[in-house]
Design a protein around this motif. Sequence first.
Motif, PDB file in Angstrom:
ATOM      1  N   PRO A   1       0.854  -1.298   0.176  1.00  0.00           N
ATOM      2  CA  PRO A   1       0.096   0.091  -0.053  1.00  0.00           C
ATOM      3  C   PRO A   1       0.857   1.200   0.018  1.00  0.00           C
ATOM      4  O   PRO A   1       1.593   1.287   0.780  1.00  0.00           O
ATOM      5  CB  PRO A   1      -0.917  -0.026   1.417  1.00  0.00           C
ATOM      6  CG  PRO A   1      -0.818  -1.424   1.674  1.00  0.00           C
ATOM      7  CD  PRO A   1       0.574  -2.188   0.996  1.00  0.00           C
TER       8      PRO A   1
ATOM      9  N   ILE B   1      -3.619   0.524  -3.021  1.00  0.00           N
ATOM     10  CA  ILE B   1      -2.775  -0.487  -3.219  1.00  0.00           C
ATOM     11  C   ILE B   1      -2.826  -0.648  -4.763  1.00  0.00           C
ATOM     12  O   ILE B   1      -3.652  -0.518  -5.574  1.00  0.00           O
ATOM     13  CB  ILE B   1      -3.719  -1.723  -2.558  1.00  0.00           C
ATOM     14  CG1 ILE B   1      -3.678  -1.420  -1.366  1.00  0.00           C
ATOM     15  CG2 ILE B   1      -3.135  -2.945  -3.087  1.00  0.00           C
ATOM     16  CD1 ILE B   1      -4.040  -2.571  -0.401  1.00  0.00           C
TER      17      ILE B   1
ATOM     18  N   TYR C   1       2.794  -2.249   4.654  1.00  0.00           N
ATOM     19  CA  TYR C   1       1.532  -1.992   5.477  1.00  0.00           C
ATOM     20  C   TYR C   1       0.446  -2.936   4.952  1.00  0.00           C
ATOM     21  O   TYR C   1      -0.656  -3.034   4.904  1.00  0.00           O
ATOM     22  CB  TYR C   1       0.721  -0.704   5.112  1.00  0.00           C
ATOM     23  CG  TYR C   1       1.341   0.308   5.468  1.00  0.00           C
ATOM     24  CD1 TYR C   1       2.006   0.796   6.740  1.00  0.00           C
ATOM     25  CD2 TYR C   1       1.945   1.265   4.478  1.00  0.00           C
ATOM     26  CE1 TYR C   1       2.561   1.992   7.194  1.00  0.00           C
ATOM     27  CE2 TYR C   1       2.704   2.507   4.674  1.00  0.00           C
ATOM     28  CZ  TYR C   1       3.146   2.895   6.029  1.00  0.00           C
ATOM     29  OH  TYR C   1       3.655   4.089   6.522  1.00  0.00           O
ATOM     30  N   THR C   2       1.051  -4.523   4.432  1.00  0.00           N
ATOM     31  CA  THR C   2       0.393  -5.169   3.953  1.00  0.00           C
ATOM     32  C   THR C   2      -0.884  -5.921   4.933  1.00  0.00           C
ATOM     33  O   THR C   2      -1.721  -6.352   4.585  1.00  0.00           O
ATOM     34  CB  THR C   2       1.231  -6.549   3.515  1.00  0.00           C
ATOM     35  OG1 THR C   2       1.909  -6.857   4.561  1.00  0.00           O
ATOM     36  CG2 THR C   2       1.839  -6.072   2.085  1.00  0.00           C
TER      37      THR C   2
ATOM     38  N   THR D   1      -5.124  -3.633   5.451  1.00  0.00           N
ATOM     39  CA  THR D   1      -5.686  -3.389   4.071  1.00  0.00           C
ATOM     40  C   THR D   1      -7.189  -3.340   4.314  1.00  0.00           C
ATOM     41  O   THR D   1      -7.534  -4.012   5.501  1.00  0.00           O
ATOM     42  CB  THR D   1      -5.573  -4.417   3.087  1.00  0.00           C
ATOM     43  OG1 THR D   1      -5.542  -5.515   3.378  1.00  0.00           O
ATOM     44  CG2 THR D   1      -3.765  -4.436   2.686  1.00  0.00           C
TER      45      THR D   1
ATOM     46  N   ASN E   1      -3.206  -8.009  -1.672  1.00  0.00           N
ATOM     47  CA  ASN E   1      -1.954  -7.955  -1.764  1.00  0.00           C
ATOM     48  C   ASN E   1      -1.522  -8.573  -2.825  1.00  0.00           C
ATOM     49  O   ASN E   1      -1.525  -9.935  -2.650  1.00  0.00           O
ATOM     50  CB  ASN E   1      -1.220  -8.058  -0.370  1.00  0.00           C
ATOM     51  CG  ASN E   1      -1.469  -7.062   0.672  1.00  0.00           C
ATOM     52  OD1 ASN E   1      -1.304  -5.839   0.567  1.00  0.00           O
ATOM     53  ND2 ASN E   1      -2.056  -7.459   1.928  1.00  0.00           N
TER      54      ASN E   1
ATOM     55  N   GLN F   1      -5.556  -3.833  12.527  1.00  0.00           N
ATOM     56  CA  GLN F   1      -6.588  -4.022  11.436  1.00  0.00           C
ATOM     57  C   GLN F   1      -7.749  -3.358  11.812  1.00  0.00           C
ATOM     58  O   GLN F   1      -8.247  -2.419  11.093  1.00  0.00           O
ATOM     59  CB  GLN F   1      -6.598  -5.290  10.758  1.00  0.00           C
ATOM     60  CG  GLN F   1      -7.371  -5.228   9.517  1.00  0.00           C
ATOM     61  CD  GLN F   1      -6.567  -5.677   8.159  1.00  0.00           C
ATOM     62  OE1 GLN F   1      -5.495  -5.949   8.268  1.00  0.00           O
ATOM     63  NE2 GLN F   1      -7.238  -5.496   7.065  1.00  0.00           N
TER      64      GLN F   1
ATOM     65  N   GLY G   1      -5.048   1.062   1.939  1.00  0.00           N
ATOM     66  CA  GLY G   1      -3.924   0.229   2.765  1.00  0.00           C
ATOM     67  C   GLY G   1      -3.346   1.145   3.318  1.00  0.00           C
ATOM     68  O   GLY G   1      -3.034   2.096   2.769  1.00  0.00           O
TER      69      GLY G   1
END
Lengths: 340, 340
Positions: B123, B130, B162-163, B166, B172, B248, B274
């Motif tokens: 992201p 993304i 920053y996976t 999201t 991703n 998250q 994300g």
Amino acid sequence: ELSALTANPPKNLHGYISNQGLPGARETVGRFLGDLYNHPIYPESVVMTSGAGGALNVVLKSILNPNDEVIVLVPYFVEYKYYIMNAQGVPVYCNLDENFQISVEEVASKITARTKGIIINTPHNPTGCILSRESIFSLGELLKEKEAEFNNPIYMIYDAPYTQLTYDGVENVNPFASYHRVIYASSFSKDLGLAGERIGFIAVDKEIEGHQTLISAFIFANRTLGFVNAPALMQNVLARLDQLVTEQEEYRERRDLMVEVLEEANFEFHKTQGGFFIFPKSPIPDDVEFCRIAVEKFNVLIVPGTGFGRPGYFRMSFSLPLSTIEGAREPLKALRNYFK
Amino acid sequence: ELSALTANPPKNLHGYISNQGLPGARETVGRFLGDLYNHPIYPESVVMTSGAGGALNVVLKSILNPNDEVIVLVPYFVEYKYYIMNAQGVPVYCNLDENFQISVEEVASKITARTKGIIINTPHNPTGCILSRESIFSLGELLKEKEAEFNNPIYMIYDAPYTQLTYDGVENVNPFASYHRVIYASSFSKDLGLAGERIGFIAVDKEIEGHQTLISAFIFANRTLGFVNAPALMQNVLARLDQLVTEQEEYRERRDLMVEVLEEANFEFHKTQGGFFIFPKSPIPDDVEFCRIAVEKFNVLIVPGTGFGRPGYFRMSFSLPLSTIEGAREPLKALRNYFK
């Protein structure tokens, strides 16, 4: 590099801490240096870094322009060469004398209009010697003269990571008293036995010329070189420490045993004054060959002086349990006798 | 840079850990990437670094020769420019399209015989977008063609910190499936809310051309750039983690509130997919002036898009308590109406 500062944009703060370092950690550094040298160093004159490697790279990036020269005293810690080249500087090598002290004449012969600094390392890797008051103060005098001669600032970059491991009462000389343009760039990690934690620092005297510009340049380079900040957790630990404890007595015992073992085997060397290295003469001129035979025939792991720019010597570490050093007694004797 | 490897001498081990990183920490990285992309990454293909900043500097120093070009997608995280220049490379800027996706034609027009890499950030900072499967895979195809055309390797350098943050189920994309020469250079710190601890990593596919040479070059650069190793303590922590936990859900709530507040104030923007940034259009073309007025008249702290190479926009962070975001509702409305 200083000019790059103007391009410094704002940034977000998610979980990050100041690029200069936690105030508490900087206070600990100031107190540590203040006690060590009886010389006040203030938290606002300190930048926390990612180890001594981070400190030196940040300093060199901040003060060097491409092709500026930095004097390195030989034998030397080989990373210094890379650190200087990372900042597009040129390393200029200058031999220490036979007692591993500074020869002012030698240094004088290496200084040019492009000289921007000299890296001082004491207690010294690889020799284990401590630079004497005479060495440091006469160097300070020389640098003052040369600054005037070339009308150009020259920094004394001072890396002293083993000040808490010194033996026989040998003095840690206060560099700030010897010269007006000292940048202390070193680490705590080795003193505290925390080498892997990457806690280092840069410190200057509050009266250094361009104090705020220097500190800002260090903070900027800390960020743009990708170090960003010293690890936050260890900075917090440091901020909470009243006293920095080292295993000085344990290391002195190791040093004494190492010296005894090497004397018994008839090696020639200077007794280590600080740190945990010793740098004996190789019995044959080809130190690389000597070290190869040492490991292959006698299972003794030593590093050739050639790797530090000084052939004819080898480096040993006594950062080892006493039993391991004792265990090297007979192999070292056999190794020495092999070259009789 | 690879040639410098040959000069790599032995070193002592006092308290230091492997420059590649603890095996357990590298296993955690491999497992993390394996789970994320459903693609096996092995511990021997991972190097632990001092944050993403360390990872990117190490990669660039390892692959670039002076004057090699690296493509940076605009808007961009401004440190990328410095990281490239640290390794004596030349940043080449290439605009993302109006949806902040990759325009293959734009990238194609920037590739020359000197192009050695392209930095991908997703992201994305500052836009919060993304990069789509279409973006990544068509870029992979283009790079393959250009490698053949210029008979020169081009690396896709992939920074995806920053996976784990999201939203709305946006995917991703697995970069390793899109292209054969991917160097993943990123960090965990942001995912884990540990940005200050400087834990990053480099990872490659086991089949990448010159695997061992690359890994050795990364380890060497990790050392000679002065990073030495990622902080030991946090590597140990990482090695003991079964699961990487992020907040998250908490961030999704913040994102939703930020979006609501900005919509109510009538700003134009892409909803963040994300990370924790959002990049609305400035109501006036001069985003620097807009941000100045925002802070001076409305006490709203935002960053002009100009700082990321994209004037006419501004960046906000929602890495803030919900109450703070809610508190910005009326000031943002007033700010927007000021420019009606």
